[in-house]
Design a protein around this motif. Structure first.
Motif, PDB file in Angstrom:
ATOM      1  N   VAL A 172      47.338   9.585  51.388  1.00 48.06           N
ATOM      2  CA  VAL A 172      45.946   9.367  51.788  1.00 48.06           C
ATOM      3  C   VAL A 172      45.270   8.377  50.843  1.00 48.06           C
ATOM      4  N   ASP A 173      45.541   8.495  49.574  1.00 49.04           N
ATOM      5  CA  ASP A 173      44.965   7.562  48.594  1.00 49.04           C
ATOM      6  C   ASP A 173      45.401   6.131  48.864  1.00 49.04           C
ATOM      7  N   CYS A 174      46.549   5.970  49.534  1.00 50.01           N
ATOM      8  CA  CYS A 174      47.061   4.641  49.886  1.00 50.01           C
ATOM      9  C   CYS A 174      46.604   4.200  51.279  1.00 50.01           C
ATOM     10  N   GLY A 175      45.727   4.997  51.927  1.00 46.78           N
ATOM     11  CA  GLY A 175      45.151   4.582  53.202  1.00 46.78           C
ATOM     12  C   GLY A 175      45.732   5.220  54.439  1.00 46.78           C
ATOM     13  N   CYS A 176      46.665   6.169  54.300  1.00 46.00           N
ATOM     14  CA  CYS A 176      47.275   6.810  55.454  1.00 46.00           C
ATOM     15  C   CYS A 176      46.294   7.814  56.078  1.00 46.00           C
ATOM     16  N   THR A 177      46.281   7.887  57.407  1.00 46.07           N
ATOM     17  CA  THR A 177      45.503   8.891  58.136  1.00 46.07           C
ATOM     18  C   THR A 177      46.470   9.958  58.630  1.00 46.07           C
ATOM     19  N   ILE A 178      46.190  11.226  58.305  1.00 46.98           N
ATOM     20  CA  ILE A 178      47.113  12.316  58.613  1.00 46.98           C
ATOM     21  C   ILE A 178      46.461  13.327  59.547  1.00 46.98           C
ATOM     22  N   ILE A 179      47.191  13.667  60.610  1.00 49.75           N
ATOM     23  CA  ILE A 179      46.805  14.737  61.521  1.00 49.75           C
ATOM     24  C   ILE A 179      47.780  15.882  61.289  1.00 49.75           C
ATOM     25  N   LEU A 180      47.262  17.060  60.960  1.00 47.96           N
ATOM     26  CA  LEU A 180      48.091  18.177  60.519  1.00 47.96           C
ATOM     27  C   LEU A 180      47.791  19.432  61.318  1.00 47.96           C
ATOM     28  N   THR A 181      48.836  20.162  61.710  1.00 49.07           N
ATOM     29  CA  THR A 181      48.673  21.523  62.209  1.00 49.07           C
ATOM     30  C   THR A 181      49.604  22.429  61.426  1.00 49.07           C
ATOM     31  N   SER A 182      49.156  23.636  61.145  1.00 54.68           N
ATOM     32  CA  SER A 182      49.994  24.592  60.419  1.00 54.68           C
ATOM     33  C   SER A 182      49.391  25.981  60.529  1.00 54.68           C
ATOM     34  N   HIS A 183      50.258  26.994  60.576  1.00 53.44           N
ATOM     35  CA  HIS A 183      49.808  28.374  60.504  1.00 53.44           C
ATOM     36  C   HIS A 183      49.708  28.847  59.055  1.00 53.44           C
ATOM     37  N   ASP A 184      50.106  28.016  58.106  1.00 50.36           N
ATOM     38  CA  ASP A 184      49.968  28.368  56.691  1.00 50.36           C
ATOM     39  C   ASP A 184      48.532  28.064  56.273  1.00 50.36           C
ATOM     40  N   LEU A 185      47.659  29.064  56.371  1.00 54.91           N
ATOM     41  CA  LEU A 185      46.230  28.848  56.171  1.00 54.91           C
ATOM     42  C   LEU A 185      45.899  28.393  54.762  1.00 54.91           C
ATOM     43  N   SER A 186      46.632  28.922  53.776  1.00 55.70           N
ATOM     44  CA  SER A 186      46.385  28.521  52.393  1.00 55.70           C
ATOM     45  C   SER A 186      46.679  27.036  52.203  1.00 55.70           C
ATOM     46  N   PHE A 187      47.801  26.577  52.757  1.00 62.03           N
ATOM     47  CA  PHE A 187      48.169  25.163  52.658  1.00 62.03           C
ATOM     48  C   PHE A 187      47.136  24.295  53.360  1.00 62.03           C
ATOM     49  N   VAL A 188      46.746  24.689  54.573  1.00 62.20           N
ATOM     50  CA  VAL A 188      45.754  23.933  55.343  1.00 62.20           C
ATOM     51  C   VAL A 188      44.448  23.804  54.566  1.00 62.20           C
ATOM     52  N   GLU A 189      43.980  24.917  54.042  1.00 68.56           N
ATOM     53  CA  GLU A 189      42.692  24.911  53.345  1.00 68.56           C
ATOM     54  C   GLU A 189      42.725  24.039  52.102  1.00 68.56           C
ATOM     55  N   ASN A 190      43.830  24.098  51.376  1.00 65.94           N
ATOM     56  CA  ASN A 190      43.912  23.384  50.098  1.00 65.94           C
ATOM     57  C   ASN A 190      44.136  21.883  50.247  1.00 65.94           C
TER      58      ASN A 190
END
Length: 223
Positions: A172-190
């Motif tokens: 992301v710091d290099c300009g990438c746009t990321i679309i993410l899905t996950s059931h790992d709520l801790s990972f998603v939140e962080n």
């Protein structure tokens, strides 16, 4: 990214309908919802894997020029040839996008995910979690501008999750746009910057904080 209109309807009657939704570029956008809420269908429709009834999106992920800048990991799919190594798969998949993946960059990705000792092993010989890491490295080797990750944490242990978190933030710091899905709520939140909640085929507007109560019943299945 601006989804002006996106609609896909199954014969069963279930449909994805999204209109006038803006997704921030240059950050990690998480789409969260129960099993069957439409997250995977949304991503497949967005990138053109599923033919949509309505499709008006900028950028247009059906266009060849945009596809070359896009990498996609779909839940349950591996992004490699099993008889090839991660290094070989990375070079091949990058070449398909008109990019030459250098050994130095592939090894940088592998090192970031503590995978360097497995980079020249056949992918068929890897564990489930390491196959997921092999897929991620193969996808990232082309330095995508847009990265779609559908359940990228499946099979990953806590150490690998931490490494993936750090690597995604670097991208992301290099300009990438990321679309993410996950059931790992801790990972998603962080890891995520923005959150969108999916329920019954519709997507809510952006939130900058994680609020599980925004889901239809407040509970994610298999979370």
């Amino acid at each position: 990214m601006h989804i002006k209109s996106l609609k896909h309807k199954y014969k069963s009657g279930f449909s994805i309908e999204v209109s006038n939704l803006k997704i921030d570029d240059g950050c990690i956008n998480a789409f969260v919802g129960k099993n069957g809420s439409g997250k995977s269908t949304f991503i497949k429709s967005l990138i053109g894997i599923i033919e949509s009834d309505e499709y008006s999106i900028a950028p247009n992920f059906r266009a060849a020029s945009v596809r070359r800048e896009t990498s996609v990991l779909i839940e349950g799919s591996d992004c490699f040839y099993p008889t090839h190594t991660t290094r070989q798969n990375s070079k091949y998949l990058s070449s398909c996008r008109g990019v030459k993946a250098t050994d130095n960059y592939i090894e940088y990705l592998a090192d970031a995910l503590s995978f360097k000792d497995k980079i020249d092993s056949r992918c068929s010989e890897l564990s489930t979690g390491n196959k997921r890491l092999a897929s991620i490295i193969s996808l990232l080797s082309s330095r995508p501008k847009y990265l779609f990750l559908d359940e990228p944490t499946l099979g990953l242990d806590f150490e690998a999750l931490g490494k993936l978190h750090s690597l995604l933030r670097e991208l992301v710091d290099c300009g990438c746009t990321i679309i993410l899905t996950s059931h790992d709520l801790s990972f998603v939140e962080n890891v995520s910057d923005s959150f969108y909640f999916v329920a019954n085929g519709s997507v809510s507007k952006k939130s900058t904080s994680f609020d599980i109560s925004s889901l239809s019943d407040g509970v994610l299945e298999n979370a």
